[in-house]
Enzyme design. Sequence first.
Site, mmCIF file in Angstrom:
data_model
loop_
_atom_site.group_PDB
_atom_site.id
_atom_site.type_symbol
_atom_site.label_atom_id
_atom_site.label_comp_id
_atom_site.label_asym_id
_atom_site.label_seq_id
_atom_site.Cartn_x
_atom_site.Cartn_y
_atom_site.Cartn_z
ATOM 1 N N HIS A 357 -18.499 87.249 6.270
ATOM 2 C CA HIS A 357 -19.558 86.522 5.574
ATOM 3 C C HIS A 357 -20.150 85.434 6.465
ATOM 4 C CE1 HIS A 357 -21.319 84.340 1.986
ATOM 5 N NE2 HIS A 357 -21.286 83.379 2.900
ATOM 6 N N GLU A 358 -19.282 84.578 6.987
ATOM 7 C CA GLU A 358 -19.770 83.428 7.738
ATOM 8 C C GLU A 358 -20.492 83.853 9.024
ATOM 9 O OE1 GLU A 358 -19.969 80.696 6.409
ATOM 10 O OE2 GLU A 358 -18.459 80.741 4.834
ATOM 11 N N HIS A 361 -24.043 84.903 8.649
ATOM 12 C CA HIS A 361 -25.058 83.852 8.631
ATOM 13 C C HIS A 361 -25.702 83.735 10.015
ATOM 14 C CE1 HIS A 361 -24.947 82.171 4.659
ATOM 15 N NE2 HIS A 361 -23.654 81.913 4.697
ATOM 16 N N GLU A 381 -27.596 83.984 1.318
ATOM 17 C CA GLU A 381 -26.187 84.047 0.909
ATOM 18 C C GLU A 381 -25.761 85.474 0.569
ATOM 19 O OE1 GLU A 381 -23.295 82.337 0.472
ATOM 20 O OE2 GLU A 381 -24.228 80.931 1.857
ATOM 21 N N HIS A 445 -25.753 80.008 -3.899
ATOM 22 C CA HIS A 445 -24.584 80.866 -4.086
ATOM 23 C C HIS A 445 -24.633 81.629 -5.406
ATOM 24 C CE1 HIS A 445 -23.299 77.770 -1.203
ATOM 25 N NE2 HIS A 445 -22.610 78.758 -0.662
#
Length: 543
Positions: A357-358, A361, A381, A445
């Site tokens: 996920h991170e 980004h 997100e 989110h």
Amino acid sequence: MKRKLAAVAVLSATALLTGVVQVSTAAVADPAPHSRAAQQRADLIALANGQAGKVAHALALSGQEQLVAKDAVVDADGTRHLRYERTFAGLPVLGGDLVVHQSADGSTTSVDKATGATIALPSLTPQIPADKAAAQATGAVQSTVGIAVDEDESPLTEVHQTGAAKLVVWAADGSPRLAYQTTVEGLRADGTPSSQLLVTDAATGQVLSAHEQVRTAAGSGNGVFVGNVSLTTTQVSGGYSLKDASRGGQSTSDMKNRTSGSGTLYTDADNAWGDGTVANGQSAAVDAQFGASATWDFYKNTFGRNGIRNDGVGAASRVHYGKNYVNAFWSDQCFCMSYGDGASNTHPLTELDVAGHEMSHGVTAATANLNYSGESGGLNEATSDIFGTMVEFYANLSTDKPDYLIGEEIDLNGNGTPLRYMDKPSKDGRSADYWSSSVGGLDVHYSSGVANHFFYLLAEGSGAKTINGVSYNSPTYNNSTLTGIGRDKAAQIWYKALTVYMTSTTNYAGARTATLKAATDLYGANSAEYNAVAATWAAVNVN
């Protein structure tokens, strides 16, 4: 993710898609293929820059506007997608980005713009001096000290300006005007660093945009979450280091509970890392290094992407960040992931889908660069949730079976529930299942729920089913019954849409258009996949 996860004429697409990285227990892979791919991308961007003047003329941009190539993609049939940033009188235009689509012969077929507004300013002289603008921006952030502006964001405890305010043109809202961009840094109460990019009106001082740049989440090795895995390491004097030359030199270091610096690169005498327990500090490092490797391999082998920025450079991972730090975050500034050890320093946040996920980004920042607010922020997100989930399915670990639950292993809620659910996002009590005119006002989110729900439905379809032992029951807004096209096709469509059709200001209606274009490119107009995309957007009330 914040507190809760938070040829020189035309390069061959085949060349851009070659190279399969194998995992091994020693660093024996040749990094040259990554260097070649990086050079091919650089050549393609140079080609795009060489065409910038002609493209600007064709778009009837003014003589004060210039285009600067940011990215370029060539499809298998030679179709080109050239992504440009824009300047006006030498000033960056925020929200001026665009993507030019060309046929194989170089003729332009269409253009996607972040704004359709004409850039024409009456004056380039600001009414507010730069030092006052910087002070106003800092003051705006200082006014939030001790206040959690975002319900999922820890309040700021200290603030300071970094560098001078820079003149820019603000166009993201469709009303171009002269503005200042200022970076204000600080620290949040939970130990998360903050680096906010503020845009203020150069005439009134009004805050036009506030963008948090720190995205938070949350040999052989035995990790806390990944279990026993193979790692590619580097042989050094006296042993081995957790550095992987075959994946752009990505590495993992020990922060030793500090919050500044790059930490100490992990080394080991026998190339056997961790024992699966939290007490052994290497175990979290195994999770982090494997997470970075799995993310690299997913993007490389699924999309032909050569690293997060597609430039062959691997990211750094930092574990044991801070004391009792219940978070994880991605930073474009250090091009690194940082993982806390959680409550009592015994609950590391090194879960695989957190890593995917991170780091995703970073992929978004290098491509569409979706604004981190409103509907664009929700799409930002959701993109990380989608690809973090796909990394989990790609790795297919028996110790962390892939699912459509976000952050289910780290238990930040304290009751065994995941942070988010993709099949029915509202199960978390806050996220939106369907689009409405109020979605853009939600925290990003929770506005992400619409796109997460779309992706799940497109991949798996509606109704009750069990996947890898997890039960799902996904509803639709219009009570339609959907049959999924499979997660692999769904991911290809989303990635194509992100990298060649979305811009910084894309909203949900724009995402629908972008994914339909992507489905047409990949599978054909009026194909089953195209029709599925259209039907699935209708199922989440995006028409």
